[in-house]
Scaffold this active site. Structure first.
Site, PDB file in Angstrom:
ATOM      1  N   ASP A 133       0.827  -1.217   0.000  1.00  0.00           N
ATOM      2  CA  ASP A 133       0.000   0.000   0.000  1.00  0.00           C
ATOM      3  C   ASP A 133       0.860   1.267   0.000  1.00  0.00           C
ATOM      4  O   ASP A 133       0.364   2.360  -0.263  1.00  0.00           O
ATOM      5  CB  ASP A 133      -0.961   0.008   1.200  1.00  0.00           C
ATOM      6  CG  ASP A 133      -0.277  -0.005   2.559  1.00  0.00           C
ATOM      7  OD1 ASP A 133       0.968  -0.100   2.620  1.00  0.00           O
ATOM      8  OD2 ASP A 133      -0.988   0.076   3.581  1.00  0.00           O
ATOM      9  N   GLU A 134       2.166   1.105   0.283  1.00  0.00           N
ATOM     10  CA  GLU A 134       3.028   2.299   0.363  1.00  0.00           C
ATOM     11  C   GLU A 134       3.167   3.021  -0.978  1.00  0.00           C
ATOM     12  O   GLU A 134       3.577   4.176  -1.014  1.00  0.00           O
ATOM     13  CB  GLU A 134       4.411   1.930   0.902  1.00  0.00           C
ATOM     14  CG  GLU A 134       4.339   1.352   2.294  1.00  0.00           C
ATOM     15  CD  GLU A 134       5.637   1.461   3.086  1.00  0.00           C
ATOM     16  OE1 GLU A 134       6.557   2.146   2.637  1.00  0.00           O
ATOM     17  OE2 GLU A 134       5.694   0.857   4.167  1.00  0.00           O
TER      18      GLU A 134
END
Ligand code: NAD
Ligand code: DAU
Length: 349
Positions: A133-134
């Protein structure tokens, strides 16, 4: 269920070892090939439960070596790839970005090339890229990451993962390579290298060492039990739509300081220490440069389309995690001392 020959990369790492064990045990008709360079983060001991299973095969090798990968594909004729091998620690990427470029970007392209060259027909083939998700960057106090959130990576790690995601998508659109992808939030559970927040803090509490909370601790992460991530990968691998990406998360946001305090309470209980004693070890230290404020995943798509949901909540998961590290002191000792290399030599030489 059809027979398959699946190449899993990074299977000796934290998430990879849970996935390999799930696939080997659940699908006896699949041949699972675990390709791992055994960097500092890879630990062959994580796989001792499946080491002797007839459908499990270990290959030591580096995805930075494109010629080696092409030879490997030719030799084994894999029909699917599940790609997890990566440099995964944000702090290391700040100190040493080039390792991240070489493995996460160049290594991914090497794999894409090997698959593209070897797969003369794309029927029944799949390249599954596991991501984070980064890549979406940092949220403010409100909102969630969806699959259509624009990419805005802010650390060398997340920029390298974002680049690999784009390249995987580019191979799909340009060459028609059959791909799926998932972007997951912070995992926690057994077998995580003790540089990451939870195993580091569990070990420090056990040894009465300071707990270095970055900045003021008011950073938010969405925590997911690692075995739930492995189950999500299984579901996306079998049922995900080609060319699509799926966000995977725990609906489980915690500010770091609250999460650490919950861990401290859990550890006091497990170690039979006076309530509040572990929390006294909390020390606020210099912040991580470019520290992303908040990550939070909207996992509606994978829930609605593939019927996947996290199975356990934080209190239970945190207790299971802490118990595991306390009961597996020798694992921690081995991985930090390099003794696991002796284990590897015994098993595979
Ligand atoms: P990890 O660091 O624990 O394991 C990485 C594995 O890859 C290790 O076994 C290592 O030996 C291997 N590896 C590294 N470089 C290699 C190379 N050049 N060639 C072959 N093998 C190599 O990582 P993890 O936490 O298990 O993460 C696995 C994947 O999931 C990564 O792609 C990561 O970006 C992604 N991810 C991780 C999380 C998380 O919370 N840990 C969350 C979302 C996505
Ligand atoms: O969101 C998914 C990502 O989660 C994965 O892609 C990465 O591979 C994985 O490492 C993880 O990244 P984080 O940077 O969020 O994880 P880490 O355990 O390093 O840190 C979690 C939070 O705790 C983060 O806000 C930084 C903070 N932290 C971390 C360490 C190691 C501290 O305050 N002190 C520490 O000593």
């Amino acid at each position: 269920m059809k027979n398959k020959k699946i190449l899993i990369t990074g299977g000796a790492g934290f998430i990879g070892c849970h996935l390999v064990k799930l696939m080997v045990n659940k699908y006896s008709n699949y041949e699972i090939y675990n390709l791992d360079a055994l960097t500092y983060a890879g630990n062959i001991e994580n796989l001792k439960d499946v080491a002797n299973k007839s459908n499990y095969h270990f290959i030591k090798g580096n995805i930075q070596d494109g010629a080696f990968l092409k030879k490997l594909f030719k030799e084994h004729q894999f029909d699917s790839v599940i790609h997890l091998a990566a440099e995964s620690h944000v702090d290391r990427s700040i100190l040493s970005p080039m390792d991240f470029i070489m493995t996460n970007i160049v290594g991914t392209v090497n794999l894409l090339e090997a698959a593209k060259e070897n797969w003369t027909s794309f029927d029944e083939k799949l390249f599954y890229h596991v991501s984070t998700d980064e890549v979406y960057g940092s949220l403010g106090e409100e909102g969630l990451f969806t699959e259509t959130t624009p990419y805005s990576p802010r650390s060398p790690y997340s920029a390298s993962k974002a680049s690999s995601d784009h390249l995987v998508m580019a191979y799909h659109h340009t060459y028609g390579l059959p791909i799926v992808m998932s972007n997951c939030s912070n995992n926690y559970g057994p077998y995580q290298f003790p540089e990451k927040l939870l195993p580091l803090f569990i070990n420090n509490i056990k040894n009465n060492k300071p707990l270095p909370v970055y900045g003021d601790g008011n950073y938010t992460r969405d925590w997911l039990w690692v075995k739930d991530h492995a189950k999500a990968i299984d579901v996306v691998f079998h049922e995900g739509k080609l060319g699509e990406t799926y966000n995977v998360g725990g609906h489980n946001e915690w500010k770091n300081i609250d999460f650490v305090n919950l861990l401290c309470e859990t550890m006091d209980e497990l170690l039979g220490r006076e309530k509040g004693s572990s929390a006294k070890l909390i020390t606020f230290v210099k912040d991580r440069p470019g520290h992303d404020l908040r990550y939070a995943i909207d996992a509606t798509k994978i829930k609605n389309e593939l019927n996947w949901e996290p199975s356990i909540q934080t209190k239970e998961g945190l207790k299971l995690t802490a118990q595991w590290y306390l009961e597996n002191e020798s694992w921690l000792e081995n991985i930090t001392s390099g003794a696991y290399l002796d284990y590897y030599k015994k098993q595979y030489s």
